[in-house]
Structures are given as C-alpha cells and as structure tokens.
Design an enzyme around this catalytic site. Structure first.
Site, PDB file in Angstrom:
ATOM      1  N   HIS A 184       0.820  -1.214   0.000  1.00  0.00           N
ATOM      2  CA  HIS A 184       0.000   0.000   0.000  1.00  0.00           C
ATOM      3  C   HIS A 184       0.857   1.268   0.000  1.00  0.00           C
ATOM      4  O   HIS A 184       2.092   1.217   0.116  1.00  0.00           O
ATOM      5  CB  HIS A 184      -0.949   0.000   1.207  1.00  0.00           C
ATOM      6  N   SER A 258       1.711   4.217  -5.014  1.00  0.00           N
ATOM      7  CA  SER A 258       2.360   5.415  -4.499  1.00  0.00           C
ATOM      8  C   SER A 258       3.680   5.094  -3.785  1.00  0.00           C
ATOM      9  O   SER A 258       4.612   4.588  -4.408  1.00  0.00           O
ATOM     10  CB  SER A 258       1.376   6.139  -3.566  1.00  0.00           C
ATOM     11  N   ASP A 405      -4.691  13.125 -11.121  1.00  0.00           N
ATOM     12  CA  ASP A 405      -3.938  12.981  -9.870  1.00  0.00           C
ATOM     13  C   ASP A 405      -3.253  14.306  -9.541  1.00  0.00           C
ATOM     14  O   ASP A 405      -2.374  14.757 -10.278  1.00  0.00           O
ATOM     15  CB  ASP A 405      -2.898  11.858 -10.010  1.00  0.00           C
ATOM     16  N   HIS A 433      -5.597  10.122  -7.318  1.00  0.00           N
ATOM     17  CA  HIS A 433      -4.629   9.274  -6.621  1.00  0.00           C
ATOM     18  C   HIS A 433      -5.289   8.067  -5.943  1.00  0.00           C
ATOM     19  O   HIS A 433      -4.662   7.015  -5.814  1.00  0.00           O
ATOM     20  CB  HIS A 433      -3.885  10.116  -5.573  1.00  0.00           C
TER      21      HIS A 433
END
EC number: 3.1.1.-
Length: 458
Positions: A184, A258, A405, A433
């Site tokens: 994540h 990310s 984003d 995002h």
C-alpha cells in the site's frame, strides 16, 4: 507566469510564513508538554543542523558510530552501535527544511557572530559530516503521550512476534499456483487492497493465486516502534522477513501504490529472479536534474508550498512542518475511534470507513520518518532501481496513473517509461490518486488478472 499562478504563490508566501511562526511556537509547546508527560525533553528536527562529525572504528561487524555536536561551550557525544541504521539512509530533509523565518534567524545570528568575531577572533572548524544528533536520539525507545493507546494501535506490544501484519487470501485447498504481494501507499494500510480488489477477483484467480496484502511498518496492524527511523532498509527487511521468508515465496507478482512503488522497485532490484511482474500505481518518480540535491528537489516537487490545490497544501504542511503535522496526528490519529463513529453516524452507517481507518491508524513518528526517508530520501536511488529493473529483471512492467492525480503528476509515470522502455503505461482519465482503484475495483481487478496471465505465458 499566469495570474492564477502568481496569486497562488503570493498568497502562499504569506500563509507559509505564518505557518513557519506557528510551527516555531509549537516546538516550544511540545517541548514543554513532552517534559510534563514524559519527564524529559524530547529531540526534534526543527532546528538547523549543528556542526557534527562521524568516526567509525572496527570492521563491518561491531561497527561503532560516534556522532558529536558542539552546542555553545559544551560538546555532546552519542555512541551508536546498531548496525541496521546507516547515516546515508537518513534524508537530510528531516533536519534541513529552509524557511523564511529560519533565514531571518540565521541572518540575525550571522550578524551577531560577525560582531563577536571582530572583538575576539576564533579559528574555523571543518565539518566532516552534517547530521543532527536527533537522528541518533530518536533511536531511544520512548513512549509517546500524543499517540493513540487503544487496543488496535498497541496490540503489537503484547505480542512476541515482531513481524508485519499480512492479510492472506488463498485457495481453500491451499494449493495456489502463484503468489501476489500487495504494497500500500503512504498513510494507508492493507485494507486499501482487501476491501476493494480481493472481493472482485474472478473465481479462477481466487483458485490459482495466493494474495498477500501487507501492512507496512508503522501502519495498520503492524508494529509501530518508537525507536525506528523507518528507513528504506528497515521497511524492506520487514517485508522480506514477514512476507517472502515467512510464506516461503520463491516467485511472486508485485502490485504497489504510491509510496509502495519505491519499495516494490527496491525489492525487485534486490531479488530480480523472484519477480514475475511489477504493477505500479502512481509511482512518485521525479527525474532529478544534474547538479541538484535529489532529496530537496523531490520534496519541493511533492510539497511546493502552495495553497492550491488543497492536496498540494496538505502535502506541504505534512512535509515542511514537523510540529504542525504532529498536531494534526494528535487530533486525528489519537481520536480515530471517535472520528470513525461520527462518520458512521453522519452517513447513517452507509459509508465503509476502511479508507479512514487506514489514513488514521499510524503514529506521527512513523508517518514523518517514512515520508522523508522513503519518498524524499529515495530521490537519488529510484533511478538506479529502475535501471536495474530495465537491465536485470526479466518481467512485465505495467504502470497505471490517474489523469487527474493532483498529488503525483502523470509525468512521473512517463518518466518511468523513459527509464524502462518496455513498461506499459495506462493513463486512466478522470481518476485521481485514490480513485485509480477505489470506484473502479472490478475493472482494475480484471486488468491485473490479464497482466498475471500474460506474465505466466512469457
């Protein structure tokens, strides 16, 4: 420069100057509160780095690091023998975040020193290494009164197992043919994957793949040690120990979002033969111009000290202001149960709060150090990881990015493509995002399955 851009920067100049002052005052506030609650002054990174030097004795084993800094007439010496921490893993953005207020104070001090030098000349000392001793002092295991002490956030303290929490979904017969590791992003958790993608994979995928979604160090249900600096090496070692070694993974696919993209690339560079495919979502890769300090450049790109859009303002506050971000963490993270309850009450329990839980269940120490040591600190390393993937990792590379984003620009993904020409770029229009996954989880689950099947046949 357009009028809107000029207005944004002009307003930002005054807003951030005020925030400089507020953060400066909060420094003294937290020093007082820390002393009141914990009976000792706690170090912080808000002061400019003093002169310091490093000496090492011995070989690679038993390596001893001495960091000394001079303050006034006295010298403070701290010895560090923990070999897992190396100074090159510590981003200078932790203790070097220039501000207008700091420049004014520095100018004032410089004038005062020049006046003093005219009366009593002194010899100049050469600095071998600039590093704030706060880096070393942060290694001390000290409880934080401003962190949440609920059962969820402290459950790891009562367990002798220091591994990361891994949410596993596998076939009922435990005979998965392949493995997929999900990593994540910043201020998130494994629920970003388990609540969106896991339920939407096809029956065929669920019967052939074992899905492993990990909570990174400092997030979700994973340990949140106060004596950690959350460096790239620490994060990577914890993933290897808690996922790869624990589940005996010989080969696996990687899906990362990310911040997780940096860890995924570092993992691929370290274990090139184990990677079957790499899928990156909104990778924070900024091509650093030659002659520019990478860490500072990346910080200014992600946190440009602008008040608009709101995402840029939030990123700037979180990146530049140690004590303001600690205050936000104190208000939000320490009271996350109340905020989750209010959210359910206001939405009449119609809203699933997994994103809120992931956003709030961390400590300021974890988020602050991870932001600087991983996202900003890897500015000089990520190109080498991409080059290694290009030349030494024989796997499919796919990159997804939301066309809207506002946190990480689409240009970052195009930069990955320039570095790794075989990478497939997918720009998803009208997605940001988070909505690059959330809201299109069924579609994205299908896209991932296609990538895995393609990787298995090549």
């Amino acid at each position: 420069m357009g009028f809107s851009r000029w207005l944004n920067r002009s307003v930002g100049f005054f807003v951030f100057f005020i925030l400089d002052i507020v953060d400066f005052l909060l420094c003294f506030t937290y020093r007082t509160l820390d002393f009141f609650f914990e009976s000792e002054w706690k170090p912080c990174y808000c002061c400019p780095p003093p002169e310091a030097k490093q000496a090492a004795a011995g070989g690679n084993r038993g390596r001893k690091m001495i960091v000394s800094e001079r303050s006034g007439e006295y010298s403070k010496v701290v010895s560090l023998t923990r070999t897992k921490i190396h100074l090159d893993e510590i981003s200078d953005t932790l203790y070097s975040r220039p501000s207008l207020l700091a420049k004014l104070v520095k100018c004032f001090k410089k004038n005062a020193v020049e006046c003093s030098d005219e009366r009593s000349p002194s010899t100049k000392k050469k600095t071998l290494l600039t590093v704030n001793s706060t880096v070393v002092e942060k290694l001390q295991r000290t409880p934080r009164w401003s962190d949440c002490h609920c059962t969820f956030c402290t459950s790891w303290l009562s367990s002798s197992n220091s591994s990361l929490f891994v949410n596993v979904q596998q076939p009922k017969d435990n005979k998965a043919q392949e493995n997929v590791v999900f990593i994540h992003g910043f201020l998130s958790s494994s629920t970003f994957w388990t609540e969106t993608l896991f339920p939407n994979f096809s029956d065929s995928a669920k019967s052939n793949y074992r899905f492993l979604a990990v909570d990174l160090l400092g997030y979700g249900k994973s340990p949140k040690p106060n004596d950690s600096l959350y460096t790239l090496k620490e994060h990577l070692e914890m993933i290897e120990r808690s996922v790869i070694s624990q589940f005996r993974l010989k080969t696996f696919h990687v899906v990362a979002h990310s911040l997780g993209c940096i860890l995924a690339l570092a993992l691929a560079a370290k274990r090139p033969g184990a990677i079957k495919s790499i899928t990156l979502l909104a990778p924070p890769y900024y091509s650093v111009p030659k002659g520019v300090q990478a860490t500072q450049y990346v910080m200014r790109q992600m946190a440009p000290k602008e008040v608009w859009p709101p995402m840029a303002f939030a990123a700037s506050v979180a990146s530049w202001y140690e004590h303001l971000s600690r205050t936000v963490s104190l208000v939000l993270c320490k009271n996350h149960h109340l905020l989750e309850f209010l959210t359910k009450l206001l939405t009449r329990n119609r809203m699933r709060t997994y994103l809120i839980e992931g956003f709030l269940c961390h400590t300021h120490n974890a988020s602050w150090h991870t932001l600087h040591n991983i996202i900003f600190g890897s500015g000089s390393k990520i190109e080498a990881y991409l080059d290694h993937v290009r030349d030494n990792v024989n796997c499919d590379v796919s990159v997804f990015h939301g066309g809207r984003d506002e946190l990480i620009p689409v240009e970052c993904s195009y930069g990955v493509k320039r570095r790794v020409p075989r990478a497939r770029i997918h720009i998803v229009p009208d997605k940001d995002h988070i909505t690059i996954v959330v809201g299109r989880q069924k579609e994205f689950a299908g896209e991932l399955e296609l990538i895995w099947r393609r990787s298995s046949t090549t």
